[in-house]
Structures are given as C-alpha cells and as structure tokens.
Design a protein around this motif. Structure first.
Motif, PDB file in Angstrom:
ATOM      1  N   ILE A 183     -10.558  23.087  34.596  1.00  0.00           N
ATOM      2  CA  ILE A 183     -10.780  22.237  35.773  1.00  0.00           C
ATOM      3  C   ILE A 183     -10.322  20.808  35.520  1.00  0.00           C
ATOM      4  CG2 ILE A 183     -12.587  21.190  37.208  1.00  0.00           C
ATOM      5  CD1 ILE A 183     -14.092  23.803  37.088  1.00  0.00           C
ATOM      6  N   THR A 184     -10.596  20.258  34.345  1.00  0.00           N
ATOM      7  CA  THR A 184     -10.173  18.873  34.076  1.00  0.00           C
ATOM      8  C   THR A 184      -8.656  18.755  34.077  1.00  0.00           C
ATOM      9  OG1 THR A 184     -10.302  19.277  31.678  1.00  0.00           O
ATOM     10  CG2 THR A 184     -12.255  18.351  32.759  1.00  0.00           C
ATOM     11  N   GLY A 185      -7.956  19.738  33.476  1.00  0.00           N
ATOM     12  CA  GLY A 185      -6.494  19.730  33.481  1.00  0.00           C
ATOM     13  C   GLY A 185      -5.942  19.866  34.882  1.00  0.00           C
ATOM     14  N   ALA A 186      -6.584  20.724  35.693  1.00  0.00           N
ATOM     15  CA  ALA A 186      -6.135  20.897  37.072  1.00  0.00           C
ATOM     16  C   ALA A 186      -6.299  19.605  37.871  1.00  0.00           C
ATOM     17  CB  ALA A 186      -6.927  22.036  37.727  1.00  0.00           C
ATOM     18  N   LEU A 187      -7.462  18.931  37.704  1.00  0.00           N
ATOM     19  CA  LEU A 187      -7.698  17.669  38.419  1.00  0.00           C
ATOM     20  C   LEU A 187      -6.677  16.620  38.020  1.00  0.00           C
ATOM     21  CD1 LEU A 187     -11.603  17.506  38.277  1.00  0.00           C
ATOM     22  CD2 LEU A 187     -10.166  18.032  40.266  1.00  0.00           C
ATOM     23  N   PHE A 188      -6.380  16.550  36.709  1.00  0.00           N
ATOM     24  CA  PHE A 188      -5.358  15.596  36.237  1.00  0.00           C
ATOM     25  C   PHE A 188      -4.020  15.906  36.885  1.00  0.00           C
ATOM     26  CE2 PHE A 188      -1.817  14.945  33.242  1.00  0.00           C
ATOM     27  CZ  PHE A 188      -1.838  13.576  33.155  1.00  0.00           C
ATOM     28  N   PHE A 189      -3.596  17.152  36.855  1.00  0.00           N
ATOM     29  CA  PHE A 189      -2.302  17.562  37.402  1.00  0.00           C
ATOM     30  C   PHE A 189      -2.224  17.281  38.901  1.00  0.00           C
ATOM     31  CE2 PHE A 189       0.139  21.286  39.197  1.00  0.00           C
ATOM     32  CZ  PHE A 189       1.397  20.816  38.870  1.00  0.00           C
ATOM     33  N   TRP A 190      -3.246  17.693  39.641  1.00  0.00           N
ATOM     34  CA  TRP A 190      -3.223  17.511  41.089  1.00  0.00           C
ATOM     35  C   TRP A 190      -3.242  16.035  41.475  1.00  0.00           C
ATOM     36  CZ3 TRP A 190      -7.702  21.551  41.633  1.00  0.00           C
ATOM     37  CH2 TRP A 190      -7.188  22.829  41.395  1.00  0.00           C
ATOM     38  N   TYR A 191      -4.066  15.271  40.793  1.00  0.00           N
ATOM     39  CA  TYR A 191      -4.200  13.872  41.170  1.00  0.00           C
ATOM     40  C   TYR A 191      -2.901  13.116  40.887  1.00  0.00           C
ATOM     41  CZ  TYR A 191      -6.553   9.551  42.342  1.00  0.00           C
ATOM     42  OH  TYR A 191      -6.915   8.374  42.965  1.00  0.00           O
ATOM     43  N   VAL A 192      -2.281  13.399  39.732  1.00  0.00           N
ATOM     44  CA  VAL A 192      -1.031  12.703  39.401  1.00  0.00           C
ATOM     45  C   VAL A 192       0.054  13.031  40.417  1.00  0.00           C
ATOM     46  CG1 VAL A 192       0.852  12.592  37.720  1.00  0.00           C
ATOM     47  CG2 VAL A 192      -1.517  12.453  36.944  1.00  0.00           C
ATOM     48  N   PRO A 247      -6.941   0.358  40.890  1.00  0.00           N
ATOM     49  CA  PRO A 247      -7.556   0.610  39.570  1.00  0.00           C
ATOM     50  C   PRO A 247      -8.235   1.968  39.470  1.00  0.00           C
ATOM     51  CG  PRO A 247      -8.003  -1.628  40.288  1.00  0.00           C
ATOM     52  CD  PRO A 247      -7.335  -0.949  41.438  1.00  0.00           C
ATOM     53  N   TYR A 248      -8.881   2.413  40.570  1.00  0.00           N
ATOM     54  CA  TYR A 248      -9.594   3.692  40.473  1.00  0.00           C
ATOM     55  C   TYR A 248      -8.643   4.854  40.236  1.00  0.00           C
ATOM     56  CZ  TYR A 248      -8.244   4.610  45.368  1.00  0.00           C
ATOM     57  OH  TYR A 248      -7.539   4.822  46.522  1.00  0.00           O
ATOM     58  N   ASP A 249      -7.359   4.712  40.686  1.00  0.00           N
ATOM     59  CA  ASP A 249      -6.388   5.777  40.429  1.00  0.00           C
ATOM     60  C   ASP A 249      -6.219   5.999  38.930  1.00  0.00           C
ATOM     61  OD1 ASP A 249      -5.714   6.312  43.133  1.00  0.00           O
ATOM     62  OD2 ASP A 249      -4.454   4.511  43.165  1.00  0.00           O
ATOM     63  N   PHE A 250      -6.039   4.891  38.199  1.00  0.00           N
ATOM     64  CA  PHE A 250      -5.800   4.991  36.764  1.00  0.00           C
ATOM     65  C   PHE A 250      -7.068   5.409  36.013  1.00  0.00           C
ATOM     66  CE2 PHE A 250      -2.755   1.934  38.511  1.00  0.00           C
ATOM     67  CZ  PHE A 250      -1.560   2.544  38.140  1.00  0.00           C
ATOM     68  N   ILE A 251      -8.224   5.027  36.572  1.00  0.00           N
ATOM     69  CA  ILE A 251      -9.489   5.453  35.942  1.00  0.00           C
ATOM     70  C   ILE A 251      -9.647   6.964  36.055  1.00  0.00           C
ATOM     71  CG2 ILE A 251     -12.002   5.337  36.141  1.00  0.00           C
ATOM     72  CD1 ILE A 251     -11.671   2.421  37.027  1.00  0.00           C
ATOM     73  N   ILE A 252      -9.396   7.492  37.259  1.00  0.00           N
ATOM     74  CA  ILE A 252      -9.510   8.946  37.456  1.00  0.00           C
ATOM     75  C   ILE A 252      -8.524   9.686  36.562  1.00  0.00           C
ATOM     76  CG2 ILE A 252      -9.189  10.816  39.124  1.00  0.00           C
ATOM     77  CD1 ILE A 252     -10.202   8.899  41.286  1.00  0.00           C
ATOM     78  N   ILE A 253      -7.282   9.176  36.522  1.00  0.00           N
ATOM     79  CA  ILE A 253      -6.257   9.830  35.685  1.00  0.00           C
ATOM     80  C   ILE A 253      -6.671   9.794  34.216  1.00  0.00           C
ATOM     81  CG2 ILE A 253      -3.887   9.626  34.839  1.00  0.00           C
ATOM     82  CD1 ILE A 253      -3.112   8.670  37.656  1.00  0.00           C
ATOM     83  N   ALA A 254      -7.180   8.634  33.762  1.00  0.00           N
ATOM     84  CA  ALA A 254      -7.567   8.482  32.352  1.00  0.00           C
ATOM     85  C   ALA A 254      -8.749   9.375  31.996  1.00  0.00           C
ATOM     86  CB  ALA A 254      -7.900   7.026  32.065  1.00  0.00           C
ATOM     87  N   VAL A 255      -9.751   9.448  32.900  1.00  0.00           N
ATOM     88  CA  VAL A 255     -10.942  10.261  32.614  1.00  0.00           C
ATOM     89  C   VAL A 255     -10.578  11.742  32.547  1.00  0.00           C
ATOM     90  CG1 VAL A 255     -13.148  11.034  33.555  1.00  0.00           C
ATOM     91  CG2 VAL A 255     -12.579   8.602  33.561  1.00  0.00           C
ATOM     92  N   THR A 256      -9.831  12.231  33.517  1.00  0.00           N
ATOM     93  CA  THR A 256      -9.454  13.658  33.512  1.00  0.00           C
ATOM     94  C   THR A 256      -8.568  13.979  32.314  1.00  0.00           C
ATOM     95  OG1 THR A 256      -7.599  13.128  35.002  1.00  0.00           O
ATOM     96  CG2 THR A 256      -9.639  13.924  36.002  1.00  0.00           C
ATOM     97  N   LEU A 257      -7.689  13.023  31.943  1.00  0.00           N
ATOM     98  CA  LEU A 257      -6.830  13.245  30.776  1.00  0.00           C
ATOM     99  C   LEU A 257      -7.659  13.258  29.493  1.00  0.00           C
ATOM    100  CD1 LEU A 257      -3.965  13.649  29.725  1.00  0.00           C
ATOM    101  CD2 LEU A 257      -3.717  11.158  29.611  1.00  0.00           C
ATOM    102  N   PHE A 258      -8.681  12.411  29.425  1.00  0.00           N
ATOM    103  CA  PHE A 258      -9.551  12.352  28.242  1.00  0.00           C
ATOM    104  C   PHE A 258     -10.273  13.691  28.041  1.00  0.00           C
ATOM    105  CE2 PHE A 258     -13.855  11.718  26.582  1.00  0.00           C
ATOM    106  CZ  PHE A 258     -13.564  11.170  25.342  1.00  0.00           C
ATOM    107  N   PHE A 259     -10.891  14.205  29.095  1.00  0.00           N
ATOM    108  CA  PHE A 259     -11.626  15.468  28.968  1.00  0.00           C
ATOM    109  C   PHE A 259     -10.677  16.649  28.698  1.00  0.00           C
ATOM    110  CE2 PHE A 259     -15.019  13.143  31.194  1.00  0.00           C
ATOM    111  CZ  PHE A 259     -16.106  13.507  30.409  1.00  0.00           C
ATOM    112  N   THR A 260      -9.464  16.518  29.197  1.00  0.00           N
ATOM    113  CA  THR A 260      -8.488  17.577  28.943  1.00  0.00           C
ATOM    114  C   THR A 260      -7.995  17.538  27.506  1.00  0.00           C
ATOM    115  OG1 THR A 260      -7.776  17.463  31.254  1.00  0.00           O
ATOM    116  CG2 THR A 260      -6.303  18.563  29.711  1.00  0.00           C
ATOM    117  N   ALA A 261      -7.699  16.327  27.010  1.00  0.00           N
ATOM    118  CA  ALA A 261      -7.196  16.174  25.644  1.00  0.00           C
ATOM    119  C   ALA A 261      -8.228  16.605  24.609  1.00  0.00           C
ATOM    120  CB  ALA A 261      -6.763  14.735  25.402  1.00  0.00           C
TER     121      ALA A 261
END
Length: 669
Positions: free
Chosen positions: A500-509, A525-539
């Motif tokens: 789910i975290t990878g999917a959210l990162f992919f879809w949002y980007v 700013p919230y765009d980059f926060i969402i991208i960073a958080v989803t990428l963090f949980f995915t990584a």
C-alpha cells in the motif's frame, strides 16, 4: 476479484476388487490430481505392466501394417475384455510372423539378386574358372555326388545355396553360395558324397545352367516377397478397426496399471489421496459410493487441515476455471508460473491487456480481419496450424482489437482510401462538414510537415499509451495487495514497493506530475511531505513488515544495515517505477511503426504502373507485415505482461493443477 478455484483433499480406501473401476472413473473424470509423488516411486519400477507390453506390441504391429495412428480417443474410454486380450495376442502374433517372414524373404531377395548380378557380370568373360574363386561374393563348387542324393541335397540347401545339374543323371552338379555360406554348403556336400572335379586350367566362363538357376531363384523369392506384402495389405484392411480399438483399450489399461503399481496398498486395500475442485467434491463422493456399493472409505479435508500444507511441505494445486474465451489465455499465466492457491486469478486481466495492447500496436482493419478469420477457422477445427489451434480464440480477440484500431487509424490492408467513407460518416456525427477534413482518419498517427498539429497528436498518443501502462501497473499492485492480505501477510500488504505504501507513492507522484505539467496544480509543501512519508515507509518496508508481523529483532542485521538497504531500495523504487511506466512508450512506438510500414506499402504500390504489379505489392507487403510484425508485436505484448504486470505480484509461484486423465498413446510413464 475472482480467485483460484477452492480445492479439497480426498483420502480413499478402496478394496482391491474395486480399484480398477475407481481408477477408470477418475481417469474419465479428468479432475483428480494424486497427492502422491509418483515421479520418485521406486516400487513401480519393480512391478511389471503386462498391458503396457501388449500396447507396445500392438503399436509395432500398427506401424508394420502402415495403419495411421490415432491422436486421441475415438471411442468411449474402457478397459480390455478377455475377448480383447485374445484378439490382441492373435493380431500382434500374426503381424509379427508376417513381419519376420517379410524380413527373411527380403534378405533372400538381396542375397540371391547379388549372387545373380555378380555371376552375370562374368558370364561373357573368357577367363579361367580358377580365377572365379576370387569373386568377393560367390563361392563355386563343381563335382560329383552320389546317385539319388540330388533331391535331398537340394532340399537341405534351401535358400542358403544354389544347386544345378551339369548333366542329365543328376550326379554332376555345380553349387554356389555366398562366401559366408560356404561352410554350410561344403558340409552338406560332404554328406552327399561330393567329390570335386579338377577342372582344366583353361576352363573358362560361368555356366549358363548356373545363371539360369540363379535367375529362376531371384524370380521365385521376389514373387514370394510380393505375396507376403499382399498378405500384409489384406491383413491391414481386415484388421484395421479392431487394431485401433485394441490400441485404445490397452492404452487405458496400461495407464491404469501404471498408476495402480505406484499406489500404497496391502493385500486387500489401496489407499488413494488426491486433490479435487471443491465444487466437484460432493458429486465425486456420491459417485464413488455408488460405484463401490458403499465399500470405499472416503474422507474429505480442507487445505488448512492438511498437515503437509500447514508445514509448508506441499502446495495446494491451483486450478483456474473460466469459459472457453478467457481460458485460452491461461497458458500465458502458467508459462510464467502458477499463482499461489487462494490468490487472485490474473487470467481475465491478461486477456483484456493482451487484446488491447496488441490492437493498439497492430491497428489495421484488413490485417485484423485476417487474424479474425484465422481464429474462427482454428476454433471450428477447419484449419490445422501445427498445434496453434488452441490459440484460435486469442486470434479472434486480437483480430477484433486490430480491426477497431484500424477503423480509428483509417487503415485497411495498408491503404487509407478504403475507409474514407467510414471516416466521413463518423466525422459527420460530430458536425464536421468539410469534405477533406471529414475524409481524414479519426486517429491520424503519421506526422505530417503540412500539419503542425500532427506532432502534438503523436505525443498525446504516446501519453495515452503511458496512461495504459499506468493502469496495468496499478492493477498489478492492487492484485499483490489483495493477495498478501489473502495469504495473511499483513506486513507485505502494507509496506514495500508493491504494498500500500508503494502504491500510494507511485499514484501520488504520477498524479502530481500530470496535474503540475497541465498547469492545474502548483507544487505545495504537503506534496513533498506525502511523497517523502510514503517513500520512507516503502524504503524501510522490510523493517515495518517484521514489526507488524511480530518478527524479532526488527532490525534483522542491525540499524546501519537497514539504512543502507533503504537507500538502495529508494534507488530501486524510483528507477523501477520510472522504467515500468516509460516502458509503455514502446506501445505507441510500435503503433507508429505499423503506420509507417503501411505508408511504405502504399507508396510502393502507387509506383508500380501495372495493375497486376500493384496487387502483387499489396499482397506481398501485407503478408510480410502480418507474419513478421504480428510475431514481433505478440512478443512485445508478452514481454510487457511478464515484466511490467506479473512482476508486481508473482513474488512466489504455486503449483499448477494437473489432474490424472487418460490420454491416448500415453502409458503412464
């Protein structure tokens, strides 16, 4: 989403008297897969399969009689009767006897013909007889035998040597044999009291009597061979139907005996365990109960009640149940790997994606019509294409999609002239009245120097193919998430590149990039926060998986190792999602290449003055495109399915359901 077919494990305890009828029923049913691993059964090798030997001898007889073999059962599956067994022995014994006689007679023809040819080659030579003994093939003996011994000597010689008289009293004879047969000839001559005549050194030539005898022997053995071959032909005509019947029943019995030899058994009972689709379980149990008159012991288990499954030593076999259209795409799944039991069945997705992608890349109404007609003919068994008949429905699907795309691009066998009336009709529905514009294709792929908007349309089309890729990638990710929840792998479903975290990162980007490029959205700013958080949980997906699923320690190899792994994972996530998306540009590129090839064919056709030449170019050009580009496009579609779709959820493969079923000419080996 549809999932793999629910399965049940059955354990059958069958009396020895009932085992044949039970196995025959299971083989006819074709929906029961034995749990036992028969591949490693050493016990079966020690047991003989007499019916397999009979089947092999019948096959040898069929081959000798030049009777065409069957490729499937043409009568109801059944076991041989006692009468069948008697007929089988009679037929293959008679055929083997004919075969042996034909071989022996054929050898005689070769031997006698060779003797005659060699002797005849020297008949006109005036050389001393003593030199004839140097012949490489022939051994000659001239002399006297006892009076009255000629007939018995001729009988004992048989076809091993030639005997002829040199006078009227049958005491002077000439005998001839091959070099290999001279010992036998000399032995028989000795019994007849043979005394060799010392010929004069100047005695010359090969006697006419010998040549006549050899020629007569050649004609005799040739006539005998022809009679045997005629007998073989008549035997084949009169026994063909019975032989094919016997081949079928002994094919069944040899397979049945092969399975029976591998089963666990005592002196009185056989134990059978195997998997069957849940929807068929009740019917099978009732039928077996009736078949054995209640003498069979039957137990049914859910997959989660089977110890070998719970301990991970066995995978539940996977069956994908579909109608005939979707089922034709199943081999694409199993050629990559079997889904795990209880997971999403990807076959309907593959059917849709394969059909759409092929149609986009191979858009021509005429060429698509060829695929469509081929598919219809293969489906109706009106055309044989070296085993491709099972793909007939796939040909129908890609033919329809290619025709639809061809109608949009205005191509019909690489020509844009034929579909202009259709283009004008469609444009008129949208209020286009200009004749020239209305005649243009609905979707024009070829860029034009006179049309400044053609390049923009081409890039929009490439964007459309990327959007198709986004949908396919998304479906793959969703299937994986559903699968992981179904398998109770909550951590994998929530975290990781295809969680789910990878999917959210992919879809949002993707959505963020599209809206920003279109000028609809300004980066915040919230765009980059969402991208960073989803990428963090995915990584750090592996760490969070262990945390959620209760595995300890959370950092399996330490914190530093986890950080290094996360950095590498970030690079892999970004590069893979980027390549998975951009990879679908090739769909647009192949569609454009197809349009270019069509334009080339049309240009070449217009440069040929003669009408016959135009037709020739049209036929040859389209044939090349249909065969070569059709193969290339099919390969690209399969590649996109494997690497961009299957890779999202095929992290572990299952076990394909391969039920026991009688197959003609298969002895269960």
């Amino acid at each position: 989403m549809a999932k793999t077919t629910p399965m049940r494990l059955l354990e059958l305890m069958v009396l020895k008297d009932d085992i044949d009828s039970v196995l025959t029923y299971l083989g006819k049913l074709g929906d029961f897969q034995f749990q036992q691993d028969f591949n490693d059964s050493a016990a079966e090798e020690k047991k003989q399969n007499a019916d397999a030997d009979i089947f092999a001898r019948l096959q040898s007889a069929r081959s000798f009689l030049n009777i065409k073999d069957l490729d499937h059962f043409t009568e109801a599956v059944s076991l041989p009767t006692e009468e069948d067994r008697s007929e089988a022995v009679r037929i293959y014994t008679a055929a083997e006897d004919l075969h042996n006689r034909e071989i022996e007679c054929g050898e005689n023809v070769k031997r006698v013909s060779s003797s005659y040819k060699e002797a005849a080659s020297f008949s006109n030579l005036k050389v001393p007889y003593s030199q004839l003994e140097s012949l490489s093939f022939l051994t000659l003996r001239i002399g006297r035998i006892e009076e009255g011994a000629y007939d018995s000597l001729a009988s004992s010689f048989g076809s091993n040597a030639i005997l002829t008289t040199l006078g009227n009293d049958k005491t002077k004879i000439l005998a001839a044999s091959s070099k290999k047969g001279r010992f036998f000839m000399d032995s028989e001559l000795k019994k007849a009291g043979f005394v060799e005549i010392n010929l004069p050194k100047d005695f010359k030539g090969v006697p006419d009597e010998l040549l006549g005898a050899l020629e007569g022997e050649v004609n005799s053995v040739k006539k005998e061979l022809e009679e045997i071959q005629e007998q073989r032909k008549n035997f084949a005509e009169t026994h063909k139907d019975m032989l094919l019947h016997l081949l079928q029943v002994f094919s069944v019995s040899s397979q049945l005996n092969s399975v029976k030899n591998k089963l666990e058994s005592t002196d009185f009972v056989y134990r059978i365990t195997g998997w069957i689709p849940a929807w068929e379980s009740r019917t099978l149990i009732r039928t077996l109960d009736d078949l054995t008159k209640g003498r069979a012991g039957i137990r049914e288990f859910l997959p989660n009640e089977v110890r070998s499954v719970l301990e991970g030593r066995e995978k539940v076999p996977v069956q994908l149940k579909h109608g005939s259209l979707i089922k034709s795409f199943q081999r694409l799944i199993f050629s990559y790997g079997s889904p795990l039991y209880g997971t999403v069945d990807p076959t309907p997705f593959v059917a849709v994606f394969f059909t759409v992608l092929f149609g986009i890349m191979f858009g021509d109404a005429g060429q698509g019509l060829v695929f469509f007609i081929l598919g219809i003919l293969m489906t109706l068994n009106k055309m044989k294409l070296a085993g491709w008949e099972k793909f007939g429905r796939i040909f129908i699907c890609i033919g329809v999609s290619s025709m639809i795309m061809g109608l949009l691009t205005g191509e019909f066998f690489a020509s844009e002239e034929v579909l202009k009336p259709f283009n004008r009709f469609v444009h008129s529905l949208f209020g286009v009245t200009d004749y020239e514009k209305a005649s243009e294709p609905i979707l024009k792929l070829m860029p034009s120097g006179t049309d400044p908007g053609s390049v923009l349309r081409m890039f929009i089309f490439f964007g459309f193919t990327i959007a198709v890729g986004f949908i396919i990638n998304t479906c793959g990710i969703i299937i994986n998430i559903v699968n992981q929840f179904s398998l109770h792998h909550t951590g994998r479903a929530l975290f990781g590149k295809t969680g789910i975290t990878g999917a959210l990162f992919f879809w949002y980007v993707i959505i963020f990039a599209v809206l920003t490029a279109a000028g609809i959205h300004q980066p915040a700013p919230y765009d980059f926060i969402i991208i960073a958080v989803t990428l963090f949980f995915t990584a750090f997906g592996e760490v969070f998986e262990r945390l959620v699923e209760g595995e300890r320690p959370v950092f399996e190899n330490g914190l530093f190792s986890a950080i290094i792994g996360a950095v590498v994972e970030v690079i892999e996530i970004i590069s893979s999602y980027l390549s998975n998306t951009v990879s679908f540009v090739r769909v647009g590129a192949f569609a454009l290449a197809h349009a270019v090839l069509g334009s080339i064919i049309e240009t070449m056709m217009n440069q040929v003055p003669a009408a016959a030449g135009k037709i020739g170019v049209l036929i040859a050009g389209n044939a090349i495109v249909i065969v070569l580009e059709g193969m290339i496009v099919a390969i690209q579609v399969v590649r996109l399915q494997y690497y961009e779709f299957f890779s999202k959820f095929f992290s572990e493969t299952g076990r394909e359901f391969k039920p026991f079923a009688f197959v003609y000419n298969c002895q269960g080996q």
